[in-house]
Design a protein around this motif. Structure first.
Motif, PDB file in Angstrom:
ATOM      1  N   LYS A 353       0.832  -1.197   0.000  1.00 20.28           N
ATOM      2  CA  LYS A 353       0.000   0.000   0.000  1.00 20.28           C
ATOM      3  C   LYS A 353       0.871   1.254   0.000  1.00 20.28           C
ATOM      4  N   LYS A 354       1.940   1.217   0.815  1.00 25.54           N
ATOM      5  CA  LYS A 354       2.863   2.368   0.867  1.00 25.54           C
ATOM      6  C   LYS A 354       3.537   2.554  -0.497  1.00 25.54           C
ATOM      7  N   LEU A 355       3.900   1.439  -1.135  1.00 26.59           N
ATOM      8  CA  LEU A 355       4.530   1.524  -2.458  1.00 26.59           C
ATOM      9  C   LEU A 355       3.583   2.159  -3.476  1.00 26.59           C
ATOM     10  N   PHE A 356       2.330   1.706  -3.486  1.00 26.02           N
ATOM     11  CA  PHE A 356       1.363   2.256  -4.435  1.00 26.02           C
ATOM     12  C   PHE A 356       1.082   3.727  -4.143  1.00 26.02           C
ATOM     13  N   GLU A 357       1.058   4.083  -2.866  1.00 22.83           N
ATOM     14  CA  GLU A 357       0.868   5.495  -2.522  1.00 22.83           C
ATOM     15  C   GLU A 357       2.005   6.337  -3.084  1.00 22.83           C
ATOM     16  N   ASP A 358       3.246   5.851  -2.926  1.00 22.73           N
ATOM     17  CA  ASP A 358       4.402   6.575  -3.454  1.00 22.73           C
ATOM     18  C   ASP A 358       4.350   6.627  -4.979  1.00 22.73           C
ATOM     19  N   GLU A 359       3.962   5.486  -5.602  1.00 18.53           N
ATOM     20  CA  GLU A 359       3.887   5.443  -7.065  1.00 18.53           C
ATOM     21  C   GLU A 359       2.835   6.413  -7.578  1.00 18.53           C
ATOM     22  N   LEU A 360       1.674   6.451  -6.897  1.00 17.35           N
ATOM     23  CA  LEU A 360       0.600   7.348  -7.313  1.00 17.35           C
ATOM     24  C   LEU A 360       1.039   8.802  -7.191  1.00 17.35           C
ATOM     25  N   LYS A 361       1.771   9.123  -6.139  1.00 18.93           N
ATOM     26  CA  LYS A 361       2.269  10.494  -5.969  1.00 18.93           C
ATOM     27  C   LYS A 361       3.214  10.864  -7.105  1.00 18.93           C
ATOM     28  N   ARG A 362       4.031   9.901  -7.541  1.00 22.79           N
ATOM     29  CA  ARG A 362       4.978  10.183  -8.619  1.00 22.79           C
ATOM     30  C   ARG A 362       4.256  10.447  -9.940  1.00 22.79           C
ATOM     31  N   VAL A 363       3.263   9.595 -10.264  1.00 22.67           N
ATOM     32  CA  VAL A 363       2.583   9.780 -11.555  1.00 22.67           C
ATOM     33  C   VAL A 363       1.691  11.013 -11.528  1.00 22.67           C
ATOM     34  N   GLN A 364       1.202  11.395 -10.344  1.00 26.73           N
ATOM     35  CA  GLN A 364       0.363  12.592 -10.251  1.00 26.73           C
ATOM     36  C   GLN A 364       1.142  13.865 -10.580  1.00 26.73           C
ATOM     37  N   LYS A 365       2.465  13.780 -10.541  1.00 25.67           N
ATOM     38  CA  LYS A 365       3.287  14.931 -10.923  1.00 25.67           C
ATOM     39  C   LYS A 365       3.129  15.258 -12.407  1.00 25.67           C
ATOM     40  N   PHE A 366       2.626  14.296 -13.197  1.00 24.52           N
ATOM     41  CA  PHE A 366       2.447  14.499 -14.635  1.00 24.52           C
ATOM     42  C   PHE A 366       0.999  14.858 -14.970  1.00 24.52           C
ATOM     43  N   LEU A 479     -11.776  -6.497  -7.661  1.00 24.30           N
ATOM     44  CA  LEU A 479     -11.511  -5.357  -6.804  1.00 24.30           C
ATOM     45  C   LEU A 479     -12.267  -5.533  -5.489  1.00 24.30           C
ATOM     46  N   GLN A 480     -11.581  -5.287  -4.361  1.00 23.97           N
ATOM     47  CA  GLN A 480     -12.211  -5.434  -3.057  1.00 23.97           C
ATOM     48  C   GLN A 480     -13.357  -4.443  -2.895  1.00 23.97           C
ATOM     49  N   SER A 481     -13.177  -3.250  -3.429  1.00 28.04           N
ATOM     50  CA  SER A 481     -14.239  -2.246  -3.394  1.00 28.04           C
ATOM     51  C   SER A 481     -14.144  -1.416  -4.666  1.00 28.04           C
ATOM     52  N   GLY A 482     -15.271  -0.922  -5.120  1.00 29.64           N
ATOM     53  CA  GLY A 482     -15.283  -0.149  -6.348  1.00 29.64           C
ATOM     54  C   GLY A 482     -14.631   1.205  -6.155  1.00 29.64           C
ATOM     55  N   PRO A 483     -13.806   1.631  -7.110  1.00 33.94           N
ATOM     56  CA  PRO A 483     -13.153   2.940  -6.981  1.00 33.94           C
ATOM     57  C   PRO A 483     -14.167   4.077  -7.115  1.00 33.94           C
ATOM     58  N   GLN A 484     -13.942   5.148  -6.382  1.00 38.25           N
ATOM     59  CA  GLN A 484     -14.759   6.351  -6.479  1.00 38.25           C
ATOM     60  C   GLN A 484     -14.135   7.364  -7.443  1.00 38.25           C
ATOM     61  N   LYS A 485     -12.838   7.241  -7.590  1.00 45.06           N
ATOM     62  CA  LYS A 485     -12.108   8.117  -8.499  1.00 45.06           C
ATOM     63  C   LYS A 485     -11.010   7.298  -9.165  1.00 45.06           C
ATOM     64  N   VAL A 486     -10.934   7.386 -10.507  1.00 40.66           N
ATOM     65  CA  VAL A 486      -9.964   6.609 -11.275  1.00 40.66           C
ATOM     66  C   VAL A 486      -8.892   7.543 -11.823  1.00 40.66           C
ATOM     67  N   GLY A 487      -7.638   7.189 -11.597  1.00 37.07           N
ATOM     68  CA  GLY A 487      -6.519   7.922 -12.172  1.00 37.07           C
ATOM     69  C   GLY A 487      -5.971   7.183 -13.386  1.00 37.07           C
ATOM     70  N   VAL A 488      -5.690   7.928 -14.457  1.00 36.59           N
ATOM     71  CA  VAL A 488      -5.174   7.321 -15.699  1.00 36.59           C
ATOM     72  C   VAL A 488      -3.800   7.928 -15.983  1.00 36.59           C
TER      73      VAL A 488
END
Length: 545
Positions: A353-366, A479-488
């Motif tokens: 989870k921590k890895l995905f959080e860090d990865e998401l932060k990195r891609v959000q820079k774009f 998916l354990q739960s449906g996403p409320q917001k999808v990042g592409v």
């Protein structure tokens, strides 16, 4: 004779026909001097013999006699010139392979200072002097030393190339203008030279600009490599740290598992040892009592046996434990490994989870600011720049090649043909939706499968619970739960399209190994709206700061 030579002008040594120093000087009856060959050739080309200087006509060709006086003077002049050249040759530079040599020098060739277009020869400082001092030679055209002087002469007319034919785009001589190039347009070489020089300067400026652009491109590529190396180093460092942590977690959990099992085994062993020790003590007491009973039973003294019998308390049971109800159960390790693995999974899950959080932060820079393109929207859609939903009526909109005619879709107005970009779409409250990217050349007029082969990289939801990545074949997403917001996130050069559950900071799915050759556009489909159950809009999130 030397004194007389000093009183004569250097022009006296020049033939008025060839304008060079006399060779075999002869005198005509009118008293003028010429090179023997020059005057002979001159008379051979004319039907009457006359003097080139005074124009006196001779009825018969005169007999030419060598002018001894002039011959001696010319001889002394040549010797003087050679001595002067010899004395100054040590002060002049010897010509190098890349330089033009003097054509007059014998032996060591000195560096030429000028070339003469009339004489078709190049001269060093010494041999150039007659062209600078003698009036006849001063009229010759001098230029910076060049090789292949013959190439500056017209091959057909043996005249200097002095003009430029604009019609044929070639250099010509004066005779060419009235013969081979008659009625053509001509300009002096200098004029054409200046024009071509301007063109060359312009071309040079353009080339320099191209060079500069390529140098900047090299810097850009090098910077990309540097950033890539920095990313690689960072990823390696993070990878080493993560796997080190995982290794330490596994080793720690393994150690805890072994300690738990060994502790249970020690407890079981201690219980067994205590029971064995107690049993051995009872056995010892019983053996002692058995010895006393046996000894008494062998006695023949009636009184002693009876008295001792009472003291032995034979009628009482020996002081022992009822061991039928005592047991030492074996240590049970059932579930120990499973519980340890479960704990390890929990630890790994937290780290993932921590890895995905860090990865998401990195891609959000774009992140980029994406809006809907009205020229592509299906006529049944209700939309603005940031929201889109399906209406109940079909609007009359101008048809164009960009517009979707069958499926209720819309593309983003922004396109991408390189680099990386990221955007987010809120899907909260919806039972159906499609989100992803599509290439520019997709078919917008027919119902075609949404697949990478057809130009779509999309995930969707159907009937609230059926999530799929529309690859070929489609992949069902658990998916354990449906996403409320999808990042592409898209990396064009890497050929990667990734989808994230933004709130859970989890990776949903990635298309990898894609080959992008066209512009990519964000793609949205709000899904069918049956009885108002899917009326919530797809909402483009604001650009992430």
């Amino acid at each position: 004779m030397a004194a007389v030579n000093c009183l004569l002008s250097e022009d006296e040594f020049l033939c008025s026909i060839c304008l060079d120093v006399f060779t075999d000087p002869v005198t005509t009856p009118c008293g003028h001097n010429f090179c023997k060959n020059c005057i002979t050739e001159h008379w051979n080309t004319r039907y009457r013999c006359h003097c080139p200087m005074c124009k006196e006509v001779f009825t018969t060709r005169p007999k030419l006699l060598v002018n001894t006086f002039i011959s001696e003077m010319v001889s002394q002049f040549r010797q003087s010139a050679q001595q002067k050249a010899s004395s100054s040759s040590s002060e002049q530079q010897e010509s190098k392979p890349a330089e033009v040599p003097c054509d007059v020098c014998t032996g060591t060739k000195l560096k030429a200072l000028k070339s003469c277009l009339v004489c078709l020869a190049s001269y060093c400082e010494t041999h150039l002097e007659p062209h600078l001092t003698m009036s006849g030679l001063k009229r010759h055209q001098l230029m910076d030393p060049v090789e292949n002087l013959e190439g500056r002469m017209c091959m057909k007319h043996d005249k200097p190339l002095e003009l430029f034919c604009k019609t044929d785009q070639t250099c010509v001589c004066m005779l060419c203008t009235v013969l081979d190039h008659k009625m053509h347009k001509f300009v002096p070489l200098k004029e054409e030279y200046e024009g071509k020089k301007v063109e060359l300067e312009k071309t040079e400026a353009e080339i320099q600009e191209m060079i500069q652009k390529r140098r900047l491109k090299i810097q850009e590529v090098k910077r990309i490599v540097e950033l890539s190396e920095e990313d690689a180093d960072r990823e390696k460092a993070e990878g080493v740290q993560v796997f080190t942590d995982l290794k330490e977690s596994v080793e720690r959990k393994l150690k805890e598992l072994i300690n738990t099992i060994e502790e249970k085994q020690r407890t079981t062993k201690k219980q067994a040892e205590d029971s064995i020790k107690e049993l051995e003590q009872e056995i010892s007491e019983l053996m002692k009592r058995s010895t006393e009973v046996e000894k008494l039973s062998l006695s023949e003294d009636h009184l002693h046996l009876l008295q001792s019998f009472q003291s032995l308390n034979i009628h009482l049971p020996p002081p022992t434990k009822d061991w039928t109800k005592v047991s030492v159960p074996p240590a049970s390790h059932e579930g120990t490994v499973r519980r340890a693995v479960s704990q390890l999974e929990e630890t790994l899950s937290k780290k993932m989870k921590k890895l995905f959080e860090d990865e998401l932060k990195r891609v959000q820079k774009f992140a980029v600011d994406v809006t809907h393109d009205p020229d592509t929207a299906h006529p049944s859609l209700i939309f603005n720049k940031k929201q889109v939903s399906l209406g109940y009526a079909v609007h009359h909109l101008p048809d164009n090649p960009k517009r979707f005619s069958l499926n209720p879709c819309v593309l983003g107005k922004q396109s991408f043909s390189s680099g990386r970009f990221y955007f987010e779409v809120q899907v909260k409250g919806k039972t159906e939706w499609d989100v992803g990217v599509a290439r520019e050349s997709i078919n917008r007029k027919e119902d075609i499968p949404l697949s990478p082969e057809d130009g779509y990289w999309v995930i969707w939801l159907r009937k609230r619970i059926k999530y799929k990545a529309l690859s070929d074949p489609p992949v069902v997403l658990s998916l354990q739960s449906g996403p409320q917001k999808v990042g592409v996130f898209v990396d064009y050069e890497e050929g990667l399209v990734s989808f994230y559950d933004v709130e859970a900071a989890a990776l949903i799915y990635s298309f990898t190994g894609c080959s992008f050759k066209e512009k990519l556009f964000p793609y949205f489909n709000p899904g069918l709206n049956v009885s108002g159950k899917n009326s919530a809009p797809l909402v483009l999130s604001p650009t992430i700061p």
